[in-house]
Motif scaffolding. Structure first.
Motif, PDB file in Angstrom:
ATOM      1  N   LYS A 168       3.058 -16.226   7.627  1.00  0.00           N
ATOM      2  CA  LYS A 168       2.467 -15.654   6.419  1.00  0.00           C
ATOM      3  C   LYS A 168       3.011 -14.246   6.170  1.00  0.00           C
ATOM      4  O   LYS A 168       2.324 -13.370   5.669  1.00  0.00           O
ATOM      5  N   GLY A 169       4.279 -14.049   6.517  1.00  0.00           N
ATOM      6  CA  GLY A 169       4.922 -12.767   6.269  1.00  0.00           C
ATOM      7  C   GLY A 169       4.973 -12.440   4.788  1.00  0.00           C
ATOM      8  O   GLY A 169       4.834 -13.317   3.923  1.00  0.00           O
ATOM      9  N   CYS A 170       5.211 -11.167   4.491  1.00  0.00           N
ATOM     10  CA  CYS A 170       5.149 -10.721   3.099  1.00  0.00           C
ATOM     11  C   CYS A 170       6.380 -11.106   2.303  1.00  0.00           C
ATOM     12  O   CYS A 170       6.499 -10.731   1.127  1.00  0.00           O
ATOM     13  N   LEU A 270      -8.022   7.040   0.563  1.00  0.00           N
ATOM     14  CA  LEU A 270      -7.870   6.845   1.995  1.00  0.00           C
ATOM     15  C   LEU A 270      -6.646   7.611   2.479  1.00  0.00           C
ATOM     16  O   LEU A 270      -5.625   7.662   1.798  1.00  0.00           O
ATOM     17  N   ASP A 271      -6.757   8.193   3.670  1.00  0.00           N
ATOM     18  CA  ASP A 271      -5.554   8.762   4.246  1.00  0.00           C
ATOM     19  C   ASP A 271      -4.739   7.629   4.864  1.00  0.00           C
ATOM     20  O   ASP A 271      -5.220   6.492   4.982  1.00  0.00           O
ATOM     21  N   PRO A 272      -3.478   7.876   5.235  1.00  0.00           N
ATOM     22  CA  PRO A 272      -2.627   6.779   5.717  1.00  0.00           C
ATOM     23  C   PRO A 272      -3.191   6.031   6.912  1.00  0.00           C
ATOM     24  O   PRO A 272      -3.014   4.809   7.021  1.00  0.00           O
ATOM     25  N   GLU A 273      -3.859   6.741   7.811  1.00  0.00           N
ATOM     26  CA  GLU A 273      -4.447   6.067   8.970  1.00  0.00           C
ATOM     27  C   GLU A 273      -5.592   5.155   8.550  1.00  0.00           C
ATOM     28  O   GLU A 273      -5.693   4.007   9.018  1.00  0.00           O
ATOM     29  N   GLU A 274      -6.447   5.635   7.645  1.00  0.00           N
ATOM     30  CA  GLU A 274      -7.557   4.809   7.146  1.00  0.00           C
ATOM     31  C   GLU A 274      -7.026   3.606   6.372  1.00  0.00           C
ATOM     32  O   GLU A 274      -7.577   2.501   6.466  1.00  0.00           O
ATOM     33  N   LEU A 275      -5.970   3.832   5.623  1.00  0.00           N
ATOM     34  CA  LEU A 275      -5.396   2.747   4.820  1.00  0.00           C
ATOM     35  C   LEU A 275      -5.012   1.564   5.696  1.00  0.00           C
ATOM     36  O   LEU A 275      -5.342   0.403   5.387  1.00  0.00           O
ATOM     37  N   VAL A 276      -4.337   1.843   6.785  1.00  0.00           N
ATOM     38  CA  VAL A 276      -3.904   0.767   7.680  1.00  0.00           C
ATOM     39  C   VAL A 276      -5.096   0.130   8.379  1.00  0.00           C
ATOM     40  O   VAL A 276      -5.158  -1.095   8.547  1.00  0.00           O
ATOM     41  N   ARG A 277      -6.063   0.941   8.785  1.00  0.00           N
ATOM     42  CA  ARG A 277      -7.255   0.381   9.440  1.00  0.00           C
ATOM     43  C   ARG A 277      -8.018  -0.552   8.512  1.00  0.00           C
ATOM     44  O   ARG A 277      -8.507  -1.604   8.929  1.00  0.00           O
ATOM     45  N   GLU A 278      -8.134  -0.180   7.260  1.00  0.00           N
ATOM     46  CA  GLU A 278      -8.953  -0.937   6.315  1.00  0.00           C
ATOM     47  C   GLU A 278      -8.219  -2.138   5.713  1.00  0.00           C
ATOM     48  O   GLU A 278      -8.818  -3.199   5.512  1.00  0.00           O
ATOM     49  N   LEU A 279      -6.934  -1.977   5.424  1.00  0.00           N
ATOM     50  CA  LEU A 279      -6.213  -2.996   4.652  1.00  0.00           C
ATOM     51  C   LEU A 279      -5.048  -3.622   5.389  1.00  0.00           C
ATOM     52  O   LEU A 279      -4.521  -4.640   4.954  1.00  0.00           O
ATOM     53  N   GLY A 280      -4.623  -3.015   6.508  1.00  0.00           N
ATOM     54  CA  GLY A 280      -3.499  -3.551   7.253  1.00  0.00           C
ATOM     55  C   GLY A 280      -2.223  -2.797   6.958  1.00  0.00           C
ATOM     56  O   GLY A 280      -2.154  -1.938   6.071  1.00  0.00           O
ATOM     57  N   ALA A 281      -1.178  -3.130   7.711  1.00  0.00           N
ATOM     58  CA  ALA A 281       0.090  -2.418   7.616  1.00  0.00           C
ATOM     59  C   ALA A 281       1.048  -3.026   6.598  1.00  0.00           C
ATOM     60  O   ALA A 281       2.076  -2.433   6.294  1.00  0.00           O
ATOM     61  N   GLY A 282       0.734  -4.209   6.104  1.00  0.00           N
ATOM     62  CA  GLY A 282       1.564  -4.800   5.061  1.00  0.00           C
ATOM     63  C   GLY A 282       2.654  -5.733   5.538  1.00  0.00           C
ATOM     64  O   GLY A 282       3.421  -6.251   4.727  1.00  0.00           O
ATOM     65  N   TRP A 283       2.714  -6.010   6.830  1.00  0.00           N
ATOM     66  CA  TRP A 283       3.775  -6.906   7.314  1.00  0.00           C
ATOM     67  C   TRP A 283       3.498  -8.360   6.945  1.00  0.00           C
ATOM     68  O   TRP A 283       4.435  -9.174   6.886  1.00  0.00           O
ATOM     69  N   VAL A 284       2.243  -8.709   6.729  1.00  0.00           N
ATOM     70  CA  VAL A 284       1.913 -10.063   6.293  1.00  0.00           C
ATOM     71  C   VAL A 284       1.483 -10.023   4.837  1.00  0.00           C
ATOM     72  O   VAL A 284       1.130  -8.971   4.289  1.00  0.00           O
ATOM     73  N   ALA A 288       0.123  -6.783   2.479  1.00  0.00           N
ATOM     74  CA  ALA A 288       1.049  -6.116   1.560  1.00  0.00           C
ATOM     75  C   ALA A 288       0.477  -6.067   0.147  1.00  0.00           C
ATOM     76  O   ALA A 288       0.536  -5.029  -0.532  1.00  0.00           O
ATOM     77  N   LEU A 289      -0.092  -7.177  -0.298  1.00  0.00           N
ATOM     78  CA  LEU A 289      -0.671  -7.217  -1.635  1.00  0.00           C
ATOM     79  C   LEU A 289      -1.884  -6.302  -1.722  1.00  0.00           C
ATOM     80  O   LEU A 289      -2.059  -5.579  -2.715  1.00  0.00           O
ATOM     81  N   ALA A 290      -2.714  -6.275  -0.689  1.00  0.00           N
ATOM     82  CA  ALA A 290      -3.911  -5.445  -0.703  1.00  0.00           C
ATOM     83  C   ALA A 290      -3.557  -3.963  -0.745  1.00  0.00           C
ATOM     84  O   ALA A 290      -4.158  -3.188  -1.506  1.00  0.00           O
ATOM     85  N   VAL A 291      -2.607  -3.543   0.077  1.00  0.00           N
ATOM     86  CA  VAL A 291      -2.209  -2.126   0.091  1.00  0.00           C
ATOM     87  C   VAL A 291      -1.655  -1.718  -1.272  1.00  0.00           C
ATOM     88  O   VAL A 291      -2.005  -0.662  -1.816  1.00  0.00           O
ATOM     89  N   SER A 344       6.577  -0.221   4.371  1.00  0.00           N
ATOM     90  CA  SER A 344       6.516   0.678   3.222  1.00  0.00           C
ATOM     91  C   SER A 344       7.302   0.192   2.018  1.00  0.00           C
ATOM     92  O   SER A 344       6.898   0.423   0.872  1.00  0.00           O
ATOM     93  N   ASP A 345       8.443  -0.464   2.247  1.00  0.00           N
ATOM     94  CA  ASP A 345       9.230  -0.890   1.083  1.00  0.00           C
ATOM     95  C   ASP A 345       8.556  -2.028   0.341  1.00  0.00           C
ATOM     96  O   ASP A 345       8.554  -2.067  -0.887  1.00  0.00           O
ATOM     97  N   SER A 346       7.931  -2.943   1.067  1.00  0.00           N
ATOM     98  CA  SER A 346       7.284  -4.075   0.390  1.00  0.00           C
ATOM     99  C   SER A 346       6.024  -3.639  -0.346  1.00  0.00           C
ATOM    100  O   SER A 346       5.788  -4.061  -1.486  1.00  0.00           O
ATOM    101  N   THR A 347       5.190  -2.802   0.287  1.00  0.00           N
ATOM    102  CA  THR A 347       3.966  -2.372  -0.388  1.00  0.00           C
ATOM    103  C   THR A 347       4.295  -1.537  -1.624  1.00  0.00           C
ATOM    104  O   THR A 347       3.655  -1.686  -2.674  1.00  0.00           O
TER     105      THR A 347
END
Length: 391
Positions: A168-170, A270-284, A288-291, A344-347
């Protein structure tokens, strides 16, 4: 009774005219490429590395990149998606029906051949097309493993016979904006085209459904809906019978997108750390869509504020920076989508697609366009899609 003269209340400023379909197509493809290019410079860096390189606010502008930046496989595959749709439209305009997903598969196979991966002998041969003549699309720019392996099987993956069934990669969602740019077809058809094309490389329901939802966001924006309205519409379509019979909405996708919409309305970025905690890093796909969706909605200008035309001025608060102008909103959203420990490029590419489809070319910073790699190729594909889908 007062003898003072009555004053007429000042009329509210007229909203800017809606962008044309052609401007939305150009804006979507160019905006995605801009986000992709800025994000590609830091795709594999965590947020501490990004801050160390570019300062506490992270990477905000192309001017910070001494050597410029390339776009990645995200833009390459988005343009090949356009080409697959174009071939199907060309057949239809000539009075001959064509399997759209087969046209997309053949287009992606031609892209595969540019990546140093042999096209399977069992795959049908297709003569080269205009897109294949450009060297910039033949560079290997960190393509996703599932995209490569799914196409290298030589099998045309389908919903019923998926390749990479657990992936389920992005790589599905980041290439799927063009499906939403084809006018005169309904939401159900848009979703099916996008989800079926995702099945060519990724078999997991979240990958297919994320691609379909993203295409529906673009579809709604090109039909004139607002950003939040389009997000709500696309989310609602998961329960509107567009999924295959017996398929249920992926719970992770629903959770991520609902969180993105909720957090975007909270009034605090959200700061960048909160963003990843809440929505994920975007690799899937769903992350990616949520971010990207969060970045677009959280930096959106207040609809009650009058439209401003002053030039963009950098401000520490991206919400304030976005408070009056499409270009400022674009800059703020892309910066938010780029600066985190993730894909970062996909999001940023997805966020750029969304804003370009909403505002048209008006939102694209001229200085960024001047730094963009091969804009003539992107504009060439956009013009071809506009001509094939125009009145």
């Amino acid at each position: 009774m007062s003898n003072e003269p009555r004053t007429t209340p000042a009329a509210a400023p007229a909203p800017p005219p809606a962008p044309t379909q052609e401007s939305r197509i150009h804006g979507c493809l160019l905006g995605g490429a801009l986000g992709d290019s800025l994000g590609y410079a830091v795709e594999f860096d965590d947020i501490s590395t990004i801050r160390a390189k570019f300062g506490p606010e992270g990477l905000q502008d192309f001017s910070a990149l001494d050597g410029g930046s390339h776009f990645s496989d995200d833009t390459q595959l988005t343009l090949y998606t356009v080409d697959g749709l174009l071939e199907s439209l060309e057949w239809a305009n000539s009075g001959v029906g064509a399997d759209t997903n087969a046209c997309l598969w053949l287009a992606y196979l031609r892209w595969l051949g540019t990546q140093g991966v042999p096209v399977p002998e069992a795959a049908p041969f297709q003569p080269p097309r205009w897109i294949d003549s450009h060297e910039v699309l033949k560079h290997r720019r960190a393509p996703g493993n599932a995209c490569l392996s799914g196409l290298a099987t030589g099998e045309m993956g389908t919903f019923y016979r998926p390749v990479n069934p657990e992936s389920k990669g992005c790589g599905t969602v980041m290439r799927s904006a063009p499906f939403g740019l084809v006018p005169y077809i309904g939401a159900e058809a848009v979703y099916k085209l996008s989800a079926d094309a995702a099945s060519l490389t990724h078999g997991h329901p979240a990958a297919r459904q994320s691609a379909g939802v993203f295409s529906l966001v673009i579809h709604a924006l090109t039909a004139g809906q607002g950003l939040r309205e389009a997000a709500d519409f696309a989310l609602g379509q998961l329960d509107a019978g567009h999924l295959r019979k017996g398929e249920k909405p992926d719970p992770d996708l629903i959770a991520r997108l609902e969180a993105a919409v909720r957090l975007a309305g909270a009034g605090k970025l959200l700061d960048p750390e909160e963003l990843v905690r809440e929505l994920g890093a975007g690799w899937v796909a769903e992350e990616a869509l949520a971010v990207a969706l969060y970045a677009v909605l959280a930096t959106a200008p207040d609809p009650t504020e009058p439209y401003q035309s002053e030039p963009y001025q950098s401000e520490p608060d991206p919400t304030a920076a976005a408070a009056g102008r499409p270009e400022a909103h674009f800059r703020a959203a892309i910066a938010l989508a780029v600066n985190h420990s993730g894909d970062s490029d996909s999001t940023a590419s997805i966020a750029g697609n969304i804003l370009g489809a909403f505002y048209g070319e008006e939102c694209l910073p001229e200085a960024w366009l001047e730094a963009l790699e091969a804009p003539d190729v992107i504009r060439g594909m956009a013009s071809r899609l506009a001509a094939a889908t125009g009145p």
